[in-house]
Write an enzyme that holds these catalytic residues in place. Structure first.
Site, short mmCIF file in Angstrom:
data_model
loop_
_atom_site.label_atom_id
_atom_site.label_comp_id
_atom_site.label_asym_id
_atom_site.label_seq_id
_atom_site.Cartn_x
_atom_site.Cartn_y
_atom_site.Cartn_z
N LYS A 77 1.01 -1.09 0.13
CA LYS A 77 0.19 -0.01 -0.03
C LYS A 77 0.89 1.20 0.14
CE LYS A 77 -4.09 2.02 2.32
NZ LYS A 77 -5.04 1.99 3.69
N SER A 153 -9.66 2.19 2.75
CA SER A 153 -8.89 2.83 1.94
C SER A 153 -7.88 1.73 1.18
CB SER A 153 -8.19 4.01 2.75
OG SER A 153 -7.21 3.25 3.74
N SER A 177 -10.26 -0.21 7.00
CA SER A 177 -9.54 -0.27 5.71
C SER A 177 -8.82 -1.26 5.24
CB SER A 177 -8.57 0.91 5.72
OG SER A 177 -9.32 2.25 5.56
#
Length: 489
Positions: A77, A153, A177
């Site tokens: 990420k 996210s 997330s």
């Protein structure tokens, strides 16, 4: 059949038997990215040259059983710092952060375990969002149907695994997330106990809530990854100095006598009938395996969303103050004096959702409102933690849906922040209490979109949630399903 349809353990055996090479695995990853990422848009930055070079070096070695992730392709990420590899948090403010000087601790641990970083994954800007539509670069799409969002996210992290672009990925979970996009994309997402995994090198959103965790295809893969990335870190004062268990040893498949709590608040207004039905079907599976379940109450759940957004936004307003055009990030070229530089750099660099949360957090922390909002939210957080503690006195795990509904269409909710915030209503309490939680696939909607089953455990008892999740996984075949890009399964 894709190599990524195998588990990490199975691929490790193939490497050991010389049936495949690490270079084969890395090429498989980049070939799939080339094939599907135009649709999915999971990656922001690729590291192909270095990945292939590392693969060649690893092919000269023999896999060591101690290296649980030897040669395995991973996506990171883009809010985890990677040495000499662009790290943007999907924000224009960090568009020029192309050459970081160090690796986040979890990235270093993966490197030490000899996994291969394929590239950096898309996300909601600064991890603020539930659909990945807040990225300032592109909106990642759900591999099960590209008209739908992948969640957020960590949407890029979940979509990349679901689309077969990488074997596993790392995400961050502040209010759901990891688990929410894992549910939307039909993969396994783990949020470890707060303090179990180092946050050093994770660009902070809300420091008392953020936690790094893996997204994988199977529970066994998740357990392997956690064994590698967990542990105390001197660089992170919030990481806990506790021994890391051999999580894979807990995957016995035996849940006979397991006591499951099912909170009635997780089946209230807004939770679709399809989701409710899938969870009750999952509970029947557990009954057939010898587990017991009872309905319980977590009475302060209804305050979780308001509590979370006050606390998370307050911490974000403080953490993001460093991005001012001087110390961090892109500096506005239009400014003619210092004050304009601050204002214009932040106005141009941050997206709408980030600005909204900074303003909310600054308001909650301001003189005259601190006691009424921030301090009261902290008190409610304690009550939510007490709810879980009370239930765990009698039960081993808490089980419920991960999300109220399956994935929604791209553009359907982006202009309605309040509706968007409620997408995390079932995952937020876990972060507020600091306990571990995992989402595993448990069914599909009429439109072919996945549902997630959320399993929550006691502090630092990831072993029990792994055992519980693995037993369900072995009794069902949801984890074997694969999306056909552009349409339902």
């Amino acid at each position: 059949m894709s190599l990524f349809d195998y588990t990490i353990k199975e691929l490790e055996q193939k490497l050991h038997n010389k049936e495949i090479t690490v270079t084969d695995l890395v090429n498989e990853s980049y070939n799939q990215i080339e094939k599907v990422d135009g649709e999915v848009q999971a990656f922001l930055t690729l590291d192909k040259e270095r990945a292939l070079e590392k693969a060649k070096q690893l092919d000269l070695e023999s896999p060591d059983p101690a290296d649980l992730l030897f040669g395995m392709p991973v996506g990171i990420k883009d809010n985890l710092v990677t040495k000499n590899l662009r790290t943007t948090c999907a924000s224009q403010f960090l568009d020029n952060f192309i050459d970081p000087l160090y690796d986040a601790t979890v990235v270093k641990k993966l490197n030490d375990a000899k996994s291969v970083n394929i590239g950096k994954l898309n996300m909601d800007e600064f991890a603020m969002g539930s659909s990945n539509e807040n990225s300032s670069y592109a909106a990642t799409r759900n591999p099960w149907n590209t008209e739908y969002v992948p969640g957020g996210s960590s949407g890029g992290s979940a979509a990349a695994v679901a689309a077969g672009e990488v074997l596993f990925s790392l995400g961050s979970d502040t209010g759901g997330s990891i688990r929410q996009p894992a549910a939307f994309c039909g993969v396994v997402g783990l949020k470890p106990t707060y303090g179990r995994v180092s946050r050093f090198g994770l660009v902070a959103f809300a420091s008392s809530l953020d936690q790094v965790g893996p997204i994988t295809r199977t529970v066994e893969d998740s357990a392997r990854v956690l064994e590698v990335i967990a542990g105390h870190d001197e660089m992170d004062s919030t990481s806990v100095n506790k021994d890391v268990p051999k999580y894979t040893n807990s995957l016995s498949g035996d849940v006979k006598g397991l006591k499951i709590a099912v909170p009635k608040e997780y089946f209230g207004e807004g939770v679709s009938k399809e989701v409710k039905d899938s969870i009750y079907e999952a509970l029947k599976v557990y009954e057939s395996l010898g587990a017991e379940w009872e309905e319980v109450s977590l009475p302060h759940t209804k305050y979780a969303v308001a509590t979370y957004y006050l606390l998370a936004s307050s911490e974000a307003s403080a953490n993001l103050a460093r991005f001012d055009g001087v110390r961090y990030g892109v500096r506005s070229e239009k400014a003619t004096n210092m004050l304009d530089m601050y204002k214009m750099s932040r106005s141009e660099g941050f997206g709408d959702e980030v600005k909204r949360r900074i303003m909310l957090g600054t308001y909650a922390l301001s003189s005259g409102y601190y006691d009424a909002y921030y301090k009261k939210a902290q008190k409610v957080r304690k009550l939510i933690n007490n709810d879980f503690a009370s239930v765990f006195e009698k039960y081993d795990v808490v089980i419920g849906p991960t999300t109220p509904t399956p994935a929604f269409k791209v553009g359907e909710q982006i202009d309605d922040p309040l509706t968007m915030y409620t997408n995390d209503i079932l995952t937020i309490p876990v972060n507020l209490a600091g306990i571990p939680g995992i989402s595993i696939p448990c069914g599909f909607s009429e439109k072919g979109l996945p549902f997630g089953l959320q399993i929550m455990g006691k502090h630092f008892d990831e072993e029990t949630i792994f055992r519980t999740a693995h037993a369900f996984e072995q009794a069902t075949d949801y984890h074997t399903k694969r999306p056909q890009l552009g349409g339902a399964n």
